[in-house]
Design a protein around this motif. Structure first.
Motif, PDB file in Angstrom:
ATOM      1  N   MET A   1     -61.050 -63.828 -35.716  1.00 38.42           N
ATOM      2  CA  MET A   1     -60.697 -64.379 -37.000  1.00 38.42           C
ATOM      3  C   MET A   1     -61.936 -65.048 -37.597  1.00 38.42           C
ATOM      4  SD  MET A   1     -57.770 -67.252 -37.915  1.00 38.42           S
ATOM      5  CE  MET A   1     -56.499 -66.322 -37.137  1.00 38.42           C
ATOM      6  N   SER A   2     -62.183 -64.766 -38.869  1.00 35.26           N
ATOM      7  CA  SER A   2     -63.362 -65.338 -39.527  1.00 35.26           C
ATOM      8  C   SER A   2     -63.132 -66.809 -39.868  1.00 35.26           C
ATOM      9  CB  SER A   2     -63.677 -64.564 -40.808  1.00 35.26           C
ATOM     10  OG  SER A   2     -62.733 -64.869 -41.813  1.00 35.26           O
ATOM     11  N   SER A   3     -64.222 -67.516 -40.172  1.00 36.75           N
ATOM     12  CA  SER A   3     -64.087 -68.932 -40.543  1.00 36.75           C
ATOM     13  C   SER A   3     -63.323 -69.074 -41.857  1.00 36.75           C
ATOM     14  CB  SER A   3     -65.455 -69.602 -40.643  1.00 36.75           C
ATOM     15  OG  SER A   3     -66.203 -69.043 -41.700  1.00 36.75           O
ATOM     16  N   GLY A   4     -63.489 -68.101 -42.771  1.00 34.14           N
ATOM     17  CA  GLY A   4     -62.735 -68.130 -44.021  1.00 34.14           C
ATOM     18  C   GLY A   4     -61.247 -67.965 -43.790  1.00 34.14           C
ATOM     19  N   GLU A   5     -60.887 -67.085 -42.856  1.00 31.11           N
ATOM     20  CA  GLU A   5     -59.472 -66.897 -42.525  1.00 31.11           C
ATOM     21  C   GLU A   5     -58.898 -68.156 -41.877  1.00 31.11           C
ATOM     22  OE1 GLU A   5     -59.293 -62.090 -41.716  1.00 31.11           O
ATOM     23  OE2 GLU A   5     -60.071 -63.409 -40.140  1.00 31.11           O
ATOM     24  N   ARG A   6     -59.659 -68.784 -40.996  1.00 30.75           N
ATOM     25  CA  ARG A   6     -59.207 -70.039 -40.377  1.00 30.75           C
ATOM     26  C   ARG A   6     -59.022 -71.120 -41.435  1.00 30.75           C
ATOM     27  NH1 ARG A   6     -62.620 -68.410 -36.334  1.00 30.75           N
ATOM     28  NH2 ARG A   6     -64.377 -69.630 -37.071  1.00 30.75           N
ATOM     29  N   THR A   7     -59.965 -71.205 -42.360  1.00 32.61           N
ATOM     30  CA  THR A   7     -59.879 -72.197 -43.432  1.00 32.61           C
ATOM     31  C   THR A   7     -58.631 -71.957 -44.273  1.00 32.61           C
ATOM     32  OG1 THR A   7     -62.282 -72.434 -43.501  1.00 32.61           O
ATOM     33  CG2 THR A   7     -61.062 -73.141 -45.449  1.00 32.61           C
ATOM     34  N   PHE A   8     -58.405 -70.701 -44.641  1.00 34.09           N
ATOM     35  CA  PHE A   8     -57.231 -70.338 -45.435  1.00 34.09           C
ATOM     36  C   PHE A   8     -55.952 -70.743 -44.707  1.00 34.09           C
ATOM     37  CE2 PHE A   8     -53.928 -67.107 -46.266  1.00 34.09           C
ATOM     38  CZ  PHE A   8     -53.673 -67.401 -47.601  1.00 34.09           C
ATOM     39  N   ASP A  26     -63.907 -80.382 -48.634  1.00 33.06           N
ATOM     40  CA  ASP A  26     -64.744 -79.778 -47.598  1.00 33.06           C
ATOM     41  C   ASP A  26     -64.380 -78.322 -47.320  1.00 33.06           C
ATOM     42  OD1 ASP A  26     -66.175 -82.118 -47.215  1.00 33.06           O
ATOM     43  OD2 ASP A  26     -64.904 -82.795 -45.546  1.00 33.06           O
ATOM     44  N   THR A  27     -63.129 -77.962 -47.553  1.00 31.12           N
ATOM     45  CA  THR A  27     -62.680 -76.625 -47.153  1.00 31.12           C
ATOM     46  C   THR A  27     -62.770 -75.571 -48.248  1.00 31.12           C
ATOM     47  OG1 THR A  27     -60.397 -77.230 -47.637  1.00 31.12           O
ATOM     48  CG2 THR A  27     -61.135 -77.461 -45.352  1.00 31.12           C
ATOM     49  N   ILE A  28     -62.495 -75.918 -49.488  1.00 28.76           N
ATOM     50  CA  ILE A  28     -62.433 -74.874 -50.526  1.00 28.76           C
ATOM     51  C   ILE A  28     -63.798 -74.260 -50.820  1.00 28.76           C
ATOM     52  CG2 ILE A  28     -60.319 -75.692 -51.598  1.00 28.76           C
ATOM     53  CD1 ILE A  28     -62.017 -76.979 -53.772  1.00 28.76           C
ATOM     54  N   ILE A  29     -64.867 -74.972 -50.542  1.00 27.15           N
ATOM     55  CA  ILE A  29     -66.194 -74.401 -50.805  1.00 27.15           C
ATOM     56  C   ILE A  29     -66.537 -73.274 -49.845  1.00 27.15           C
ATOM     57  CG2 ILE A  29     -67.071 -76.506 -51.872  1.00 27.15           C
ATOM     58  CD1 ILE A  29     -68.510 -77.096 -49.228  1.00 27.15           C
ATOM     59  N   ARG A  30     -65.759 -73.135 -48.761  1.00 28.06           N
ATOM     60  CA  ARG A  30     -66.007 -72.068 -47.778  1.00 28.06           C
ATOM     61  C   ARG A  30     -65.206 -70.798 -48.063  1.00 28.06           C
ATOM     62  NH1 ARG A  30     -65.027 -75.195 -42.322  1.00 28.06           N
ATOM     63  NH2 ARG A  30     -64.075 -76.751 -43.636  1.00 28.06           N
ATOM     64  N   LEU A  31     -64.392 -70.796 -49.105  1.00 26.55           N
ATOM     65  CA  LEU A  31     -63.535 -69.648 -49.382  1.00 26.55           C
ATOM     66  C   LEU A  31     -64.214 -68.657 -50.318  1.00 26.55           C
ATOM     67  CD1 LEU A  31     -60.175 -71.531 -50.010  1.00 26.55           C
ATOM     68  CD2 LEU A  31     -60.935 -70.408 -47.902  1.00 26.55           C
ATOM     69  N   ASP A  32     -63.997 -67.373 -50.061  1.00 26.00           N
ATOM     70  CA  ASP A  32     -64.475 -66.368 -51.007  1.00 26.00           C
ATOM     71  C   ASP A  32     -63.486 -66.301 -52.179  1.00 26.00           C
ATOM     72  OD1 ASP A  32     -62.276 -64.898 -50.067  1.00 26.00           O
ATOM     73  OD2 ASP A  32     -63.505 -63.509 -48.926  1.00 26.00           O
ATOM     74  N   ARG A  33     -63.868 -65.616 -53.225  1.00 24.85           N
ATOM     75  CA  ARG A  33     -63.070 -65.602 -54.449  1.00 24.85           C
ATOM     76  C   ARG A  33     -61.641 -65.073 -54.256  1.00 24.85           C
ATOM     77  NH1 ARG A  33     -64.685 -66.340 -59.719  1.00 24.85           N
ATOM     78  NH2 ARG A  33     -63.251 -65.535 -61.262  1.00 24.85           N
TER      79      ARG A  33
END
Length: 105
Positions: A1-8, A26-33
């Protein structure tokens, strides 16, 4: 699982439980569009914006009734996950398709 998926998943979990604490700044800046679109739609949905209504006014400005408003931020129209090739239309709002499918409306 990617870090973006974990963040989501952490953000989604925090919407449904007080036990999960997420610092959005802290978390939303790591998400792709595409993932950010899902998060925004999920927050609007969790807040109930798909159930809001507004007054309807006649030409003189008098209130004549109510209308259902569309979601403040609707679900993405195109699939955002691989293999989700089906799309559908529900009128004014965009909602996930049936639980057995993998598309977004």
């Amino acid at each position: 699982m990617s870090s973006g998926e974990r963040t989501f998943l952490m953000i989604v979990a925090s919407l449904g439980s007080d036990a999960v604490d997420v610092n959005l700044s802290d978390t939303i800046i790591r998400l792709d569009r595409p993932t950010l679109e899902l998060v925004l739609a999920g927050i609007a949905h969790a807040a109930g914006s798909h159930q809001h209504s507004g007054l309807v006014h006649d030409d003189a400005g008098a209130a004549t009734g109510f209308e259902q408003l569309s979601s403040l931020y609707p679900w993405p129209a195109r699939p955002t996950t691989p293999g989700a090739g089906r799309s559908c239309s529900t009128g004014r709002s965009r909602l996930p398709c049936s639980p057995e499918s993998s598309c977004w409306c």
